[in-house]
Design a protein around this motif. Structure first.
Motif, short mmCIF file in Angstrom:
data_model
loop_
_atom_site.label_atom_id
_atom_site.label_comp_id
_atom_site.label_asym_id
_atom_site.label_seq_id
_atom_site.Cartn_x
_atom_site.Cartn_y
_atom_site.Cartn_z
N ILE A 34 -13.23 12.03 0.66
CA ILE A 34 -12.01 11.80 1.42
C ILE A 34 -10.86 12.63 0.89
O ILE A 34 -10.10 13.22 1.64
CB ILE A 34 -11.65 10.31 1.38
CG1 ILE A 34 -12.69 9.51 2.18
CG2 ILE A 34 -10.26 10.07 1.96
CD1 ILE A 34 -12.56 8.01 2.04
N ALA A 35 -10.76 12.71 -0.44
CA ALA A 35 -9.69 13.49 -1.05
C ALA A 35 -9.82 14.95 -0.62
O ALA A 35 -8.83 15.60 -0.28
CB ALA A 35 -9.77 13.38 -2.57
N ARG A 36 -11.05 15.44 -0.58
CA ARG A 36 -11.31 16.83 -0.19
C ARG A 36 -10.93 17.04 1.27
O ARG A 36 -10.24 18.00 1.61
CB ARG A 36 -12.79 17.16 -0.38
CG ARG A 36 -13.02 18.33 -1.30
CD ARG A 36 -14.51 18.58 -1.53
NE ARG A 36 -15.17 17.46 -2.22
CZ ARG A 36 -16.22 16.81 -1.74
NH1 ARG A 36 -16.73 17.14 -0.59
NH2 ARG A 36 -16.74 15.83 -2.42
N VAL A 47 -6.96 8.21 -3.88
CA VAL A 47 -7.57 7.58 -2.71
C VAL A 47 -7.86 6.12 -3.03
O VAL A 47 -7.56 5.22 -2.25
CB VAL A 47 -8.89 8.29 -2.33
CG1 VAL A 47 -9.59 7.56 -1.20
CG2 VAL A 47 -8.60 9.73 -1.90
N GLY A 48 -8.44 5.90 -4.19
CA GLY A 48 -8.74 4.53 -4.62
C GLY A 48 -7.47 3.70 -4.68
O GLY A 48 -7.45 2.54 -4.25
N ARG A 49 -6.41 4.29 -5.19
CA ARG A 49 -5.15 3.57 -5.32
C ARG A 49 -4.59 3.20 -3.94
O ARG A 49 -4.14 2.08 -3.73
CB ARG A 49 -4.13 4.46 -6.06
CG ARG A 49 -2.79 3.80 -6.29
CD ARG A 49 -1.89 4.70 -7.09
NE ARG A 49 -2.43 4.99 -8.41
CZ ARG A 49 -2.39 4.13 -9.43
NH1 ARG A 49 -1.85 2.95 -9.27
NH2 ARG A 49 -2.90 4.46 -10.59
N ILE A 50 -4.66 4.16 -3.03
CA ILE A 50 -4.16 3.93 -1.67
C ILE A 50 -4.95 2.84 -0.96
O ILE A 50 -4.37 1.92 -0.38
CB ILE A 50 -4.22 5.24 -0.85
CG1 ILE A 50 -3.21 6.26 -1.41
CG2 ILE A 50 -3.92 4.95 0.62
CD1 ILE A 50 -3.35 7.65 -0.83
N LEU A 51 -6.26 2.96 -1.01
CA LEU A 51 -7.10 1.97 -0.32
C LEU A 51 -6.93 0.59 -0.93
O LEU A 51 -7.02 -0.42 -0.26
CB LEU A 51 -8.57 2.39 -0.40
CG LEU A 51 -8.91 3.66 0.39
CD1 LEU A 51 -10.41 3.88 0.36
CD2 LEU A 51 -8.42 3.53 1.82
N ARG A 52 -6.66 0.55 -2.21
CA ARG A 52 -6.49 -0.71 -2.90
C ARG A 52 -5.22 -1.40 -2.37
O ARG A 52 -5.17 -2.60 -2.20
CB ARG A 52 -6.35 -0.46 -4.40
CG ARG A 52 -6.24 -1.71 -5.20
CD ARG A 52 -6.15 -1.35 -6.69
NE ARG A 52 -6.36 -2.54 -7.50
CZ ARG A 52 -5.40 -3.39 -7.78
NH1 ARG A 52 -4.20 -3.18 -7.30
NH2 ARG A 52 -5.65 -4.44 -8.51
N GLU A 53 -4.24 -0.56 -2.08
CA GLU A 53 -2.97 -1.09 -1.61
C GLU A 53 -3.05 -1.65 -0.20
O GLU A 53 -2.43 -2.66 0.12
CB GLU A 53 -1.90 0.01 -1.67
CG GLU A 53 -0.50 -0.51 -1.64
CD GLU A 53 0.52 0.59 -1.82
OE1 GLU A 53 1.64 0.45 -1.34
OE2 GLU A 53 0.16 1.60 -2.46
N VAL A 54 -3.85 -0.99 0.67
CA VAL A 54 -3.98 -1.48 2.04
C VAL A 54 -4.98 -2.63 2.10
O VAL A 54 -4.71 -3.64 2.72
CB VAL A 54 -4.43 -0.36 3.01
CG1 VAL A 54 -3.45 0.77 2.97
CG2 VAL A 54 -5.82 0.08 2.73
N SER A 55 -6.10 -2.43 1.42
CA SER A 55 -7.15 -3.45 1.35
C SER A 55 -7.37 -4.14 2.69
O SER A 55 -8.14 -3.69 3.51
CB SER A 55 -6.79 -4.46 0.29
OG SER A 55 -7.89 -5.30 0.07
#
Length: 112
Positions: A34-36, A47-55
């Motif tokens: 996804i980052a790529r 990406v992990g940080r962002i997805l964690r925030e939306v969850s």
DNA sequence: AGTTTGACTGGAG
DNA sequence: CCTCCAGCCAAAC
């Protein structure tokens, strides 16, 4: 000091949303992938940080995002069921077979 | 302003 | 399959 501007950061975030939303049911992707695709290779942790925030919000299929090993998100029990509902089976180890369920954006092209 | 942390990754024991 | 480690980058302390 960030190596990207706030604007780029916002664009990246937006791109991540778009890409995750584009993952078809029954397929999975990875943070690095996804980052790529978002245009920021090496930003898997972001990406992990962002997805964690939306969850649970925006109705984003973030359960289809796994790490490069096909391993599920630690501490998210529901994820295995969500994947199972889409026909994604887990290996005895509890990981997803990326070779079989990994999403390749090019699948849409079809007639090359 | 320096250190620690994390839904990461790839490689090494 | 497991854990541990260095490399990674921004956020949180």
């Amino acid at each position: 000091m960030p190596r990207i501007s706030d604007q780029e950061k916002a664009d990246f975030k937006q791109a991540v949303y778009e890409i995750v939303a584009a993952i078809p049911s029954g397929k999975v992707s990875t943070y690095g992938e996804i980052a790529r695709l978002a245009g920021f290779p090496g930003y898997q942790r972001m990406v992990g940080r962002i997805l964690r925030e939306v969850s649970d919000e925006m109705g984003l299929p973030c359960h289809r995002v796994l790490n490069s090993q096909g391993r599920l998100v630690p501490g998210w029990a529901e994820q295995s069921e969500l994947l199972k509902d889409e026909g994604i089976t887990l290996k005895p180890s509890g990981c997803v077979d990326m070779r079989k369920f990994g999403w390749n954006p090019m699948d849409n092209i079809d007639e090359i």
